[in-house]
Design a protein around this motif. Structure first.
Motif, PDB file in Angstrom:
ATOM      1  N   ALA A  23      57.824 -85.030   0.461  1.00  0.00           N
ATOM      2  CA  ALA A  23      58.346 -84.156   0.601  1.00  0.00           C
ATOM      3  C   ALA A  23      59.817 -83.898   0.079  1.00  0.00           C
ATOM      4  O   ALA A  23      60.308 -82.589  -0.134  1.00  0.00           O
ATOM      5  N   LYS A  24      60.947 -84.833  -0.017  1.00  0.00           N
ATOM      6  CA  LYS A  24      61.939 -84.713  -0.493  1.00  0.00           C
ATOM      7  C   LYS A  24      62.214 -84.293  -1.763  1.00  0.00           C
ATOM      8  O   LYS A  24      63.468 -83.808  -2.412  1.00  0.00           O
ATOM      9  N   LEU A  25      60.894 -84.909  -2.470  1.00  0.00           N
ATOM     10  CA  LEU A  25      60.931 -84.966  -4.188  1.00  0.00           C
ATOM     11  C   LEU A  25      60.466 -83.556  -4.192  1.00  0.00           C
ATOM     12  O   LEU A  25      59.722 -83.554  -5.803  1.00  0.00           O
ATOM     13  N   GLY A  26      59.937 -82.767  -3.108  1.00  0.00           N
ATOM     14  CA  GLY A  26      58.888 -81.467  -3.615  1.00  0.00           C
ATOM     15  C   GLY A  26      58.009 -82.025  -4.127  1.00  0.00           C
ATOM     16  O   GLY A  26      57.169 -80.835  -4.975  1.00  0.00           O
ATOM     17  N   LEU A  27      56.909 -82.264  -3.870  1.00  0.00           N
ATOM     18  CA  LEU A  27      56.052 -82.843  -4.861  1.00  0.00           C
ATOM     19  C   LEU A  27      54.647 -82.736  -3.401  1.00  0.00           C
ATOM     20  O   LEU A  27      54.396 -82.835  -2.371  1.00  0.00           O
ATOM     21  N   GLU A  28      53.765 -81.707  -4.149  1.00  0.00           N
ATOM     22  CA  GLU A  28      53.555 -81.081  -3.153  1.00  0.00           C
ATOM     23  C   GLU A  28      51.091 -81.291  -3.212  1.00  0.00           C
ATOM     24  O   GLU A  28      51.542 -81.692  -4.552  1.00  0.00           O
ATOM     25  N   PRO A  29      50.441 -81.576  -2.394  1.00  0.00           N
ATOM     26  CA  PRO A  29      49.857 -82.550  -2.914  1.00  0.00           C
ATOM     27  C   PRO A  29      49.007 -81.260  -3.774  1.00  0.00           C
ATOM     28  O   PRO A  29      48.765 -80.079  -4.197  1.00  0.00           O
ATOM     29  N   SER A  30      47.913 -82.695  -4.952  1.00  0.00           N
ATOM     30  CA  SER A  30      47.847 -81.268  -6.493  1.00  0.00           C
ATOM     31  C   SER A  30      46.434 -82.208  -6.663  1.00  0.00           C
ATOM     32  O   SER A  30      46.224 -83.707  -6.117  1.00  0.00           O
ATOM     33  N   THR A  31      45.994 -81.213  -7.230  1.00  0.00           N
ATOM     34  CA  THR A  31      44.782 -81.833  -7.404  1.00  0.00           C
ATOM     35  C   THR A  31      44.217 -82.003  -8.494  1.00  0.00           C
ATOM     36  O   THR A  31      43.384 -83.334  -9.560  1.00  0.00           O
ATOM     37  N   SER A  32      45.158 -81.922  -9.711  1.00  0.00           N
ATOM     38  CA  SER A  32      44.693 -82.040 -11.267  1.00  0.00           C
ATOM     39  C   SER A  32      46.383 -83.294 -11.200  1.00  0.00           C
ATOM     40  O   SER A  32      46.677 -83.402 -12.493  1.00  0.00           O
ATOM     41  N   GLU A  33      47.203 -83.773 -10.405  1.00  0.00           N
ATOM     42  CA  GLU A  33      47.849 -84.743 -10.358  1.00  0.00           C
ATOM     43  C   GLU A  33      48.281 -85.748  -9.180  1.00  0.00           C
ATOM     44  O   GLU A  33      48.072 -85.506  -8.591  1.00  0.00           O
ATOM     45  N   HIS A  34      49.066 -86.666  -9.782  1.00  0.00           N
ATOM     46  CA  HIS A  34      48.199 -88.135  -9.390  1.00  0.00           C
ATOM     47  C   HIS A  34      50.399 -88.215  -8.252  1.00  0.00           C
ATOM     48  O   HIS A  34      51.335 -88.905  -8.940  1.00  0.00           O
ATOM     49  N   ARG A  35      50.543 -87.819  -6.933  1.00  0.00           N
ATOM     50  CA  ARG A  35      51.667 -87.297  -6.725  1.00  0.00           C
ATOM     51  C   ARG A  35      52.275 -89.200  -6.663  1.00  0.00           C
ATOM     52  O   ARG A  35      53.226 -88.922  -7.072  1.00  0.00           O
ATOM     53  N   ARG A  36      51.982 -90.074  -6.425  1.00  0.00           N
ATOM     54  CA  ARG A  36      52.737 -91.174  -6.511  1.00  0.00           C
ATOM     55  C   ARG A  36      53.033 -91.270  -7.974  1.00  0.00           C
ATOM     56  O   ARG A  36      54.445 -92.609  -7.800  1.00  0.00           O
ATOM     57  N   VAL A  37      52.180 -91.208  -9.069  1.00  0.00           N
ATOM     58  CA  VAL A  37      52.731 -91.242 -10.182  1.00  0.00           C
ATOM     59  C   VAL A  37      54.550 -90.542 -10.613  1.00  0.00           C
ATOM     60  O   VAL A  37      55.092 -90.779 -10.946  1.00  0.00           O
ATOM     61  N   ARG A  38      54.038 -88.976 -10.034  1.00  0.00           N
ATOM     62  CA  ARG A  38      54.849 -88.348 -10.570  1.00  0.00           C
ATOM     63  C   ARG A  38      56.595 -88.474  -9.483  1.00  0.00           C
ATOM     64  O   ARG A  38      57.725 -88.847  -9.900  1.00  0.00           O
ATOM     65  N   ALA A  39      55.951 -89.058  -8.404  1.00  0.00           N
ATOM     66  CA  ALA A  39      57.324 -89.940  -7.992  1.00  0.00           C
ATOM     67  C   ALA A  39      58.299 -90.617  -8.514  1.00  0.00           C
ATOM     68  O   ALA A  39      59.202 -90.898  -8.226  1.00  0.00           O
ATOM     69  N   VAL A  40      57.184 -91.548  -9.005  1.00  0.00           N
ATOM     70  CA  VAL A  40      57.747 -92.827  -9.963  1.00  0.00           C
ATOM     71  C   VAL A  40      58.636 -92.195 -11.240  1.00  0.00           C
ATOM     72  O   VAL A  40      59.564 -92.619 -10.917  1.00  0.00           O
ATOM     73  N   LEU A  41      57.593 -91.581 -11.775  1.00  0.00           N
ATOM     74  CA  LEU A  41      58.497 -90.366 -12.745  1.00  0.00           C
ATOM     75  C   LEU A  41      59.776 -90.129 -12.326  1.00  0.00           C
ATOM     76  O   LEU A  41      60.835 -89.924 -12.968  1.00  0.00           O
ATOM     77  N   ALA A  42      59.885 -89.492 -11.350  1.00  0.00           N
ATOM     78  CA  ALA A  42      61.410 -89.283 -10.347  1.00  0.00           C
ATOM     79  C   ALA A  42      62.635 -89.919 -10.117  1.00  0.00           C
ATOM     80  O   ALA A  42      63.040 -90.337 -10.251  1.00  0.00           O
ATOM     81  N   TYR A  43      62.034 -91.331  -9.746  1.00  0.00           N
ATOM     82  CA  TYR A  43      62.377 -92.147  -9.232  1.00  0.00           C
ATOM     83  C   TYR A  43      63.108 -92.584 -10.390  1.00  0.00           C
ATOM     84  O   TYR A  43      64.111 -93.074 -10.745  1.00  0.00           O
ATOM     85  N   LEU A  44      62.141 -92.752 -12.353  1.00  0.00           N
ATOM     86  CA  LEU A  44      62.862 -93.367 -13.282  1.00  0.00           C
ATOM     87  C   LEU A  44      64.151 -92.145 -13.494  1.00  0.00           C
ATOM     88  O   LEU A  44      64.436 -92.691 -14.677  1.00  0.00           O
ATOM     89  N   ASN A  45      63.798 -91.116 -13.502  1.00  0.00           N
ATOM     90  CA  ASN A  45      64.678 -89.676 -13.672  1.00  0.00           C
ATOM     91  C   ASN A  45      63.941 -89.638 -15.056  1.00  0.00           C
ATOM     92  O   ASN A  45      64.192 -89.146 -15.897  1.00  0.00           O
TER      93      ASN A  45
END
Length: 212
Positions: free
Chosen positions: A187-209
């Protein structure tokens, strides 16, 4: 497929994976051969060393980036002695499916290594803690300032590829507590559910900037 210039390590990893029921369609020793093998075999995973012939600097990592350009969403797991920051950033930021970076000297358990191979092949992530730390130092700003300390701990463990239950065991909290933290992170990273992207991986990429 395996791209590793050391014949002993190349054969050793191939045999280790075979013992776990994982077939190797190609085992090569340089970046050009890596690209040829990727286009020919379209493997489920490319396991790549960073430093390969002819200059033994960053050929493997650059070839891995090119391989993902030629075969979009090709899962790549880097296994190296070194953190090559510039191209590591480019590789990890180049897609949200199937990326990993492990340091050889820190792989202490065969079962964990095989689990990382399967995780990245399935589209997940497995990034060594030391790699994360070096890339975070490289970053100019932190995109996760809104997260609490506990949420950052959870996200850091997510970056290592741990499941919610494994994170709960590591932090000695309930599965429900971890699920709540993960939901807050999304929620805080603005990662909405998606059928085309993996939210856990997207969160990790955000974590690493890397996803900015």
């Amino acid at each position: 497929m395996i791209a590793e210039d050391s014949v002993l390590l190349r054969v050793g990893v191939q045999r280790l994976l075979a013992d776990e029921g994982i077939d190797t369609v190609a085992a090569v020793e340089d970046g050009e051969a890596l690209l040829d093998a990727v286009e020919r075999h379209r493997p489920d995973l490319a396991l790549v060393d960073v430093r390969m012939p002819p200059t033994f600097t960053d050929e493997g990592l650059r070839a891995a980036i090119e391989a993902r350009r030629r075969v979009p969403d090709l899962p790549v797991l880097v296994l190296s002695q070194y953190v090559e920051e510039r191209y590591a950033v480019e590789l990890l930021a180049g897609g949200s499916h199937g990326v990993g970076y492990l340091l050889k000297e820190r792989v202490a358990d065969v079962a964990e290594f095989v689990a990382a191979v399967r995780r990245v092949a399935a589209g997940g992530t497995s990034i060594d803690h030391e790699v994360m730390m070096q890339l975070m130092v490289r970053s100019r700003r932190n995109p996760v300032d809104s997260l609490t300390q506990r949420e950052r701990e959870v996200l850091g463990l997510m970056a290592q590829g741990l499941s919610n239950s494994a994170i709960a065991a590591s932090l000695v909290v309930s599965d429900g507590a971890v699920e709540k933290h993960v939901g807050n992170i999304f929620a805080k990273l603005g990662l909405e559910p998606s059928t085309s992207e993996h939210r856990r991986v997207r969160a990790v990429l955000a974590y690493l900037n890397l996803g900015q």
